[in-house]
Design a protein around this motif. Structure first.
Motif, mmCIF file in Angstrom:
data_model
loop_
_atom_site.group_PDB
_atom_site.id
_atom_site.type_symbol
_atom_site.label_atom_id
_atom_site.label_comp_id
_atom_site.label_asym_id
_atom_site.label_seq_id
_atom_site.Cartn_x
_atom_site.Cartn_y
_atom_site.Cartn_z
ATOM 1 N N ARG A 138 -6.476 1.200 3.544
ATOM 2 C CA ARG A 138 -5.445 0.914 4.731
ATOM 3 C C ARG A 138 -6.361 1.119 6.061
ATOM 4 N NH1 ARG A 138 0.199 1.466 5.122
ATOM 5 N NH2 ARG A 138 -0.171 2.847 3.149
ATOM 6 N N GLN A 165 0.755 4.149 -2.613
ATOM 7 C CA GLN A 165 0.617 5.633 -2.625
ATOM 8 C C GLN A 165 1.605 6.402 -3.017
ATOM 9 O OE1 GLN A 165 -0.348 5.441 2.126
ATOM 10 N NE2 GLN A 165 -2.035 6.655 1.267
ATOM 11 N N LEU A 189 0.865 -1.077 -0.040
ATOM 12 C CA LEU A 189 -0.012 -0.084 0.067
ATOM 13 C C LEU A 189 0.835 1.153 0.021
ATOM 14 C CD1 LEU A 189 -2.769 -0.939 2.353
ATOM 15 C CD2 LEU A 189 -2.971 -0.977 0.014
ATOM 16 N N ILE A 203 -6.450 4.607 -1.627
ATOM 17 C CA ILE A 203 -5.537 3.872 -1.054
ATOM 18 C C ILE A 203 -5.360 3.922 0.556
ATOM 19 C CG2 ILE A 203 -2.942 3.066 -0.947
ATOM 20 C CD1 ILE A 203 -2.977 4.078 -3.907
#
Length: 224
Positions: A201, A152, A148, A197
């Motif tokens: 998370r 990002q 992730l 994103i």
């Protein structure tokens, strides 16, 4: 065991905040009356996990992350990395030279990054069926959410490339050609996708279903 060469003997206790109450109490006597030559370093992330009696007998040193430029400079001088390579590892190391060195030796990290960036570059042209397969494939990283971070940073660099049209502030300079080629959407759209994103998370931190979260995130990232 007394030191025989230097003035002090240093004992480093890693993850000291994971010690049980019994372990902390067992260490207490040593901290109260340490040998004159001994220095104890209790490394921890959670200060509140310690007993008040332990905290009252220690000096708290708050270690702040190093600037990315300092980490990158170290990697260039000590490990012979190019400026582009050092910038990438410094970004993922989050202010820790030790973490940067670990990543440098971690082949799985390099493979993950290559795979994730390839998927992101292919995502706009991917069919919906492929997206669902990618979501399933990401399950192998269920316990390693660094992917992730990679996503990002990708959209962060796309946003910088779109706004500034300069490679100066790109983090992943080793992918600058791909970044400028992919930075075709509006700044608002790129910022929205970076936020998607982060939302995924947060959902995973709340124990959301991993596969479903990835499917929704990828489908939304694919949208224009």
């Amino acid at each position: 065991l007394k030191q025989y060469r230097y003035r002090y003997k240093i004992y480093i206790v890693e993850q000291a905040d994971t010690m049980t109450v019994q372990a902390q109490n067992a260490l207490l006597k040593t901290l109260e009356e340490p040998p004159a030559y001994a220095v104890f370093l209790l490394l921890a992330e959670n200060q509140t996990a310690f007993l008040p009696t332990i905290l009252s007998r220690t000096v708290l040193l708050h270690i702040r992350p190093l600037p990315d430029t300092m980490v990158a400079d170290y990697l260039e001088k000590k490990k012979g990395l190019s400026p582009a390579e050092s910038a990438v590892y410094a970004a993922y190391a989050q202010g820790s030279i030790g973490q940067a060195l670990d990543l440098l030796e971690d082949e799985s990290f390099q493979q993950m990054r290559q795979e994730i960036l390839e998927k992101l570059m292919a995502l706009p042209q991917a069919k919906k069926g492929e997206v669902f397969l990618w979501a399933k494939d990401l399950e192998k990283y269920k316990d390693d959410l660094r992917f992730l971070d990679m996503m990002q940073l990708w959209y962060r660099d796309l946003l910088y490339a779109k706004r500034l049209r300069s490679e100066k502030d790109l983090i992943q300079k080793d992918k600058k050609a791909e970044i400028f080629r992919s930075a075709v959407e509006s700044e608002g759209e790129l910022a929205r996708k970076a936020a998607l994103i982060q939302r995924a998370r947060v959902q995973l931190a709340r124990n959301a279903n991993f596969r479903l979260t990835m499917e929704v995130m990828l489908l939304q990232l694919k949208e224009n």
